[in-house]
Design a protein around this motif. Structure first.
Motif, PDB file in Angstrom:
ATOM      1  N   ARG A 278      55.515 -19.294 -35.091  1.00 33.92           N
ATOM      2  CA  ARG A 278      56.262 -18.356 -34.244  1.00 33.92           C
ATOM      3  C   ARG A 278      55.532 -18.114 -32.914  1.00 33.92           C
ATOM      4  O   ARG A 278      56.165 -18.021 -31.867  1.00 33.92           O
ATOM      5  CB  ARG A 278      56.464 -17.031 -34.982  1.00 33.92           C
ATOM      6  N   VAL A 279      54.218 -18.007 -32.988  1.00 36.77           N
ATOM      7  CA  VAL A 279      53.469 -17.784 -31.755  1.00 36.77           C
ATOM      8  C   VAL A 279      53.564 -19.008 -30.844  1.00 36.77           C
ATOM      9  O   VAL A 279      53.688 -18.888 -29.623  1.00 36.77           O
ATOM     10  CB  VAL A 279      51.995 -17.452 -32.065  1.00 36.77           C
ATOM     11  N   ALA A 280      53.529 -20.207 -31.433  1.00 36.02           N
ATOM     12  CA  ALA A 280      53.681 -21.428 -30.636  1.00 36.02           C
ATOM     13  C   ALA A 280      55.035 -21.439 -29.941  1.00 36.02           C
ATOM     14  O   ALA A 280      55.148 -21.821 -28.762  1.00 36.02           O
ATOM     15  CB  ALA A 280      53.524 -22.655 -31.526  1.00 36.02           C
ATOM     16  N   ASP A 281      56.085 -21.019 -30.638  1.00 36.37           N
ATOM     17  CA  ASP A 281      57.409 -20.939 -30.005  1.00 36.37           C
ATOM     18  C   ASP A 281      57.405 -19.944 -28.850  1.00 36.37           C
ATOM     19  O   ASP A 281      58.038 -20.168 -27.814  1.00 36.37           O
ATOM     20  CB  ASP A 281      58.462 -20.529 -31.043  1.00 36.37           C
ATOM     21  N   ALA A 282      56.675 -18.838 -29.025  1.00 38.79           N
ATOM     22  CA  ALA A 282      56.589 -17.844 -27.954  1.00 38.79           C
ATOM     23  C   ALA A 282      55.888 -18.424 -26.728  1.00 38.79           C
ATOM     24  O   ALA A 282      56.261 -18.144 -25.585  1.00 38.79           O
ATOM     25  CB  ALA A 282      55.861 -16.594 -28.437  1.00 38.79           C
ATOM     26  N   VAL A 283      54.849 -19.233 -26.943  1.00 39.39           N
ATOM     27  CA  VAL A 283      54.155 -19.875 -25.819  1.00 39.39           C
ATOM     28  C   VAL A 283      55.101 -20.814 -25.080  1.00 39.39           C
ATOM     29  O   VAL A 283      55.139 -20.851 -23.842  1.00 39.39           O
ATOM     30  CB  VAL A 283      52.910 -20.630 -26.327  1.00 39.39           C
ATOM     31  N   LEU A 284      55.877 -21.578 -25.814  1.00 37.65           N
ATOM     32  CA  LEU A 284      56.787 -22.539 -25.178  1.00 37.65           C
ATOM     33  C   LEU A 284      57.913 -21.847 -24.415  1.00 37.65           C
ATOM     34  O   LEU A 284      58.518 -22.461 -23.526  1.00 37.65           O
ATOM     35  CB  LEU A 284      57.374 -23.478 -26.234  1.00 37.65           C
TER      36      LEU A 284
ATOM     37  N   CYS B  23      57.839 -11.727 -32.650  1.00 36.73           N
ATOM     38  CA  CYS B  23      57.585 -13.093 -32.192  1.00 36.73           C
ATOM     39  C   CYS B  23      58.566 -14.065 -32.822  1.00 36.73           C
ATOM     40  O   CYS B  23      58.801 -14.007 -34.037  1.00 36.73           O
ATOM     41  CB  CYS B  23      56.169 -13.515 -32.544  1.00 36.73           C
ATOM     42  N   PRO B  24      59.086 -15.003 -32.017  1.00 40.73           N
ATOM     43  CA  PRO B  24      58.945 -15.024 -30.553  1.00 40.73           C
ATOM     44  C   PRO B  24      59.824 -13.966 -29.907  1.00 40.73           C
ATOM     45  O   PRO B  24      60.937 -13.725 -30.364  1.00 40.73           O
ATOM     46  CB  PRO B  24      59.382 -16.434 -30.179  1.00 40.73           C
ATOM     47  N   GLY B  25      59.325 -13.333 -28.907  1.00 39.88           N
ATOM     48  CA  GLY B  25      60.066 -12.288 -28.216  1.00 39.88           C
ATOM     49  C   GLY B  25      59.448 -12.023 -26.866  1.00 39.88           C
ATOM     50  O   GLY B  25      58.413 -12.589 -26.498  1.00 39.88           O
ATOM     51  N   GLU B  26      60.053 -11.104 -26.135  1.00 41.58           N
ATOM     52  CA  GLU B  26      59.624 -10.846 -24.764  1.00 41.58           C
ATOM     53  C   GLU B  26      58.181 -10.372 -24.694  1.00 41.58           C
ATOM     54  O   GLU B  26      57.443 -10.715 -23.766  1.00 41.58           O
ATOM     55  CB  GLU B  26      60.551  -9.799 -24.137  1.00 41.58           C
ATOM     56  N   HIS B  27      57.760  -9.558 -25.675  1.00 41.05           N
ATOM     57  CA  HIS B  27      56.433  -8.952 -25.601  1.00 41.05           C
ATOM     58  C   HIS B  27      55.458  -9.525 -26.626  1.00 41.05           C
ATOM     59  O   HIS B  27      54.369  -8.973 -26.817  1.00 41.05           O
ATOM     60  CB  HIS B  27      56.548  -7.438 -25.813  1.00 41.05           C
ATOM     61  N   CYS B  28      55.821 -10.609 -27.293  1.00 45.75           N
ATOM     62  CA  CYS B  28      54.982 -11.169 -28.366  1.00 45.75           C
ATOM     63  C   CYS B  28      53.569 -11.473 -27.879  1.00 45.75           C
ATOM     64  O   CYS B  28      52.585 -10.980 -28.433  1.00 45.75           O
ATOM     65  CB  CYS B  28      55.635 -12.441 -28.910  1.00 45.75           C
ATOM     66  N   LEU B  29      53.449 -12.271 -26.839  1.00 48.65           N
ATOM     67  CA  LEU B  29      52.127 -12.692 -26.374  1.00 48.65           C
ATOM     68  C   LEU B  29      51.363 -11.541 -25.744  1.00 48.65           C
ATOM     69  O   LEU B  29      50.128 -11.476 -25.855  1.00 48.65           O
ATOM     70  CB  LEU B  29      52.272 -13.851 -25.388  1.00 48.65           C
TER      71      LEU B  29
END
Length: 707
Positions: free
Chosen positions: A297-303, A267-273
């Motif tokens: 990091r998870v917030a960045d993945a959401v964005l 995270c953040p990455g293609e499969h994080c979420l």
């Protein structure tokens, strides 16, 4: 009974055209099964069923999973025969007739082509070419011989066999083993059913288990799964294995912690979420701590997700409902649905991180985010922030959200400032607090309001409470004199209103007294008795108006107190003042009126009553009857009728007479600075004066009865 090895050979042979035992048993056993199902359907529905699909009739197919083609929903192929329901009556009276149910099994295979077996409603089966009844064979023995998957079918029928894992000796495991072995041997029916059963594929794999299968199959355990993780990780297959469909819960619980060990690589990455959603699905221990630790990091993945996909991913990762998350997700695009709408969710670190990014991307949201933190109890927003929210950036629809926040004097002042744009919302909030605020604070808070807005709030200022009225009287005079109509008049309030300061602002002493003493029509708040006496005395001492004297004298006070208060006026050198005071006493049934005052009133009455007598002489005597006050109740239409008027009854004739007399008497001179006295008051004046003035009888007749 055939062994499994024998069945593999038998099934392969059958696929090439050979059939076990007597091939006609398929027809007879199939019709027998059909009859049993029809009888069961009859008991539940009082009729037979023509559709094989509705009935649920499904004969065994060929070992290669093929069936002869058919047309119509009343026919279905088995292997060598086609079964057709020819008739199925729905007439209750004909259910016992042999023709109520007719079905056939028609041979279509090489060895049975043309053979036809017929079933009737009695359960009898006959062979068409001979017409002879056909005895039932041992259909259970035939089924076990004809169905290579009978153990599998029996297990599924009894145990369902869709969950697992099972003990090796469980019937489902034995059935799965048969199914897998026949599928590997190329038996079409086994291959078809094996492909349709994921549990069978997991528990009885067709080949040697791979590391992926060992990790994700239903039989996986934490110990066995952990043994394969190193291998999968070395081969670069751990991530793809976890993301593969149907990887079971135990396998994911073993593998996901290894993947999240290097969270920054995920995270953040293609499969994080997607990985975090899987962790939520399997209730991975430690997930909440993981989200707290790596919220940024998870917030960045959401964005990084498209705007239309953020809500779905955030729901999958947090488990919070779509309804509660939707307002928060809107903030990421600069949209704000209201403080209490966004604040429905709990302030988890991930959601706080998203709000922080929304604030940085859309600076206009900064005051709202700060107040949201206050709503959650995380911090207290500054007064400057609250003012920016209420005055600068607030849509009026959001102002009610202030009720969910801490209310202070400065904040109430800012809400009052907002009335220039949000009049209804601002006043609605202030009304909740102003009646309980100390008077000094009320004056400060409401400073931005206009006089008209203050008037709208008259019932929410607590002005009918004596102490508040006394503290706010000067403020009322200065800001909105119309609020005097809601002000409780106590002695201190009356004294303040009569002070030089306020008399000057309200148009003079006489005007203040006249306004207060004529407030019986609701123009002012409650006037306490002591305050009224004070005003009464003040008016008596300073008035030069005979009309005010008449009104004061007509007030209901104890007789002796009234005579004492009016003593000076009853001896006034001004005859009109004496007359007005005497008329008021007579009108309120007070005896002991001084003779000179009574004579003064009678002198004024002489020309008035003489004028009235002349009108009576011209109009004639009044009609008989009594006069009643014309009350108009609910449902009564006071408008005149459009129809032709009916002749007037006696009471209506009297009313018509009296109205005309009153209208024409307006030209007569007035007397004693008020309305014409009734006969009783007139008699009281005559007794006090010791002289008589004729009183027209028409006036007695025109007095309302029952008042």
């Amino acid at each position: 009974m055939a062994t499994m090895a024998g069945w593999v050979l038998l099934a392969v042979t059958a696929a090439s055209g050979a059939q076990p035992t007597d091939v006609t048993h398929e027809a007879v056993c199939g019709l027998k099964a059909l009859f049993t199902m029809e009888r069961s359907y009859l008991q539940e529905n009082d009729r037979y069923e023509l559709s094989t699909e509705t009935l649920g009739f499904l004969p065994l197919p060929c070992p290669d999973a093929t069936r002869p083609p058919t047309s119509g929903n009343n026919s279905i192929g088995g292997c060598q025969f086609v079964f057709t329901i020819l008739s199925a009556t729905q007439d209750l009276e004909q259910l016992k007739a042999p023709e109520a149910l007719r079905a056939e099994a028609l041979g279509v295979g090489p060895r049975v082509e043309g053979l036809r077996f017929v079933l009737d409603s009695k359960g009898s089966i006959t062979r068409e070419d001979t017409g002879a009844p056909v005895p039932y064979p041992d259909c259970e023995a035939w089924r076990r011989e004809a169905d290579p998957l009978w153990r599998y079918h029996d297990a599924v029928s009894e145990h369902d066999c869709t969950s697992g894992p099972y003990h090796p000796n469980h019937p489902c495991m034995q059935g799965f083993a048969d199914l897998a072995e026949l599928a590997r041997a190329g038996v079409g029916v086994a291959q078809k059913e094996y492909a349709e059963n994921p549990t069978a594929r997991e528990l009885a794999p067709p080949e040697h288990p791979t590391p992926t299968m060992r990790l994700c199959r239903l039989l996986a355990s934490p110990a066995r799964g952990a043994e394969t993780i190193d291998t999968l990780e070395r081969n670069g297959q751990l991530l793809s294995t976890v993301l593969s469909p149907h990887c079971n819960t135990e396998g994911l619980r073993v593998a996901l912690p290894r993947i999240f060990r290097r969270f920054d690589a995920v995270c953040p990455g293609e499969h994080c979420l997607e990985l975090l959603a899987l962790a939520r699905d399997v209730q991975l221990p430690g997930l909440e701590e993981l989200l707290r630790t790596h919220a940024s990091r998870v917030a960045d993945a959401v964005l990084l997700q498209p705007p239309n996909a953020r809500l779905k991913y955030l729901h999958q990762v947090t488990g919070v409902s779509y309804l509660d998350l939707s307002p928060l997700v809107q903030t990421l695009e600069g949209k704000w649905e209201g403080l209490r709408h966004v604040g429905r969710v709990r302030p988890e670190p991930l959601l706080l991180a998203l709000l922080d990014r929304a604030r940085r991307a859309h600076p206009e949201l900064a005051p709202r985010v700060a107040l949201l933190h206050e709503l959650w109890g995380l911090e207290t927003a500054s007064d400057a922030t609250f003012r920016a929210w209420t005055v600068s950036t607030l849509p009026c629809t959001e102002l009610d959200d202030a009720l969910a926040l801490k209310v202070t004097l400065p904040r109430l002042h800012f809400i009052a400032e907002a009335q220039a744009r949000c009049q209804k919302g601002s006043l609605g909030i202030l009304e909740r607090y102003t009646a309980t605020l100390p008077p000094r604070d009320v004056m400060k808070v409401l400073e931005p309001l206009t006089a008209e807005h203050l008037n709208w709030m008259r019932n929410h200022l607590g002005l009918n409470e004596p102490e508040r009225a006394e503290a706010l009287v000067d403020w009322v005079v200065d800001r909105q004199p119309k609020l005097l109509e809601a002000l409780r008049i106590t002695v201190p309030v009356a004294q303040r209103l009569l002070s030089r300061r306020n008399v000057k602002r309200l148009g003079g002493r006489a005007r203040v007294l006249n306004s207060l003493l004529r407030s019986s029509n609701g123009r002012h708040g409650t006037i306490e008795a002591d305050a009224w006496r004070l005003l009464y005395k003040e008016a008596i001492q300073s008035t030069h108006s005979s009309y005010l004297v008449r009104e004061l004298a007509s007030r209901l006070l104890p007789p002796e107190e009234k005579k004492m208060l009016l003593a000076g006026l009853l001896r006034s050198p001004d005859a009109s003042i004496r007359a007005a005071a005497a008329a008021g006493l007579a009108d309120t049934k007070v005896d002991g009126i001084p003779r000179e005052a009574a004579r003064a009133c009678l002198e004024e009455l002489r020309p008035q009553l003489l004028c009235l007598q002349r009108l009576v002489e011209r109009l004639g005597p009044p009609p008989p009857g009594k006069r009643f006050f014309p009350y108009v109740g609910y449902g009564v239409d006071p408008a005149p009728s459009l129809k032709s008027p009916k002749p007037l009854s006696p009471p209506q004739l009297l009313e018509h007479y009296c109205v005309r007399l009153e209208e024409e008497s307006r030209d007569c001179p007035s007397a004693c600075s008020g309305a014409v006295l009734d006969a009783e008051a007139h008699s009281r004046l005559e007794a006090a004066a010791g002289e008589s003035v004729p009183y027209p009888e028409a006036l007695r007749a025109c007095v309302y009865s029952g008042l």
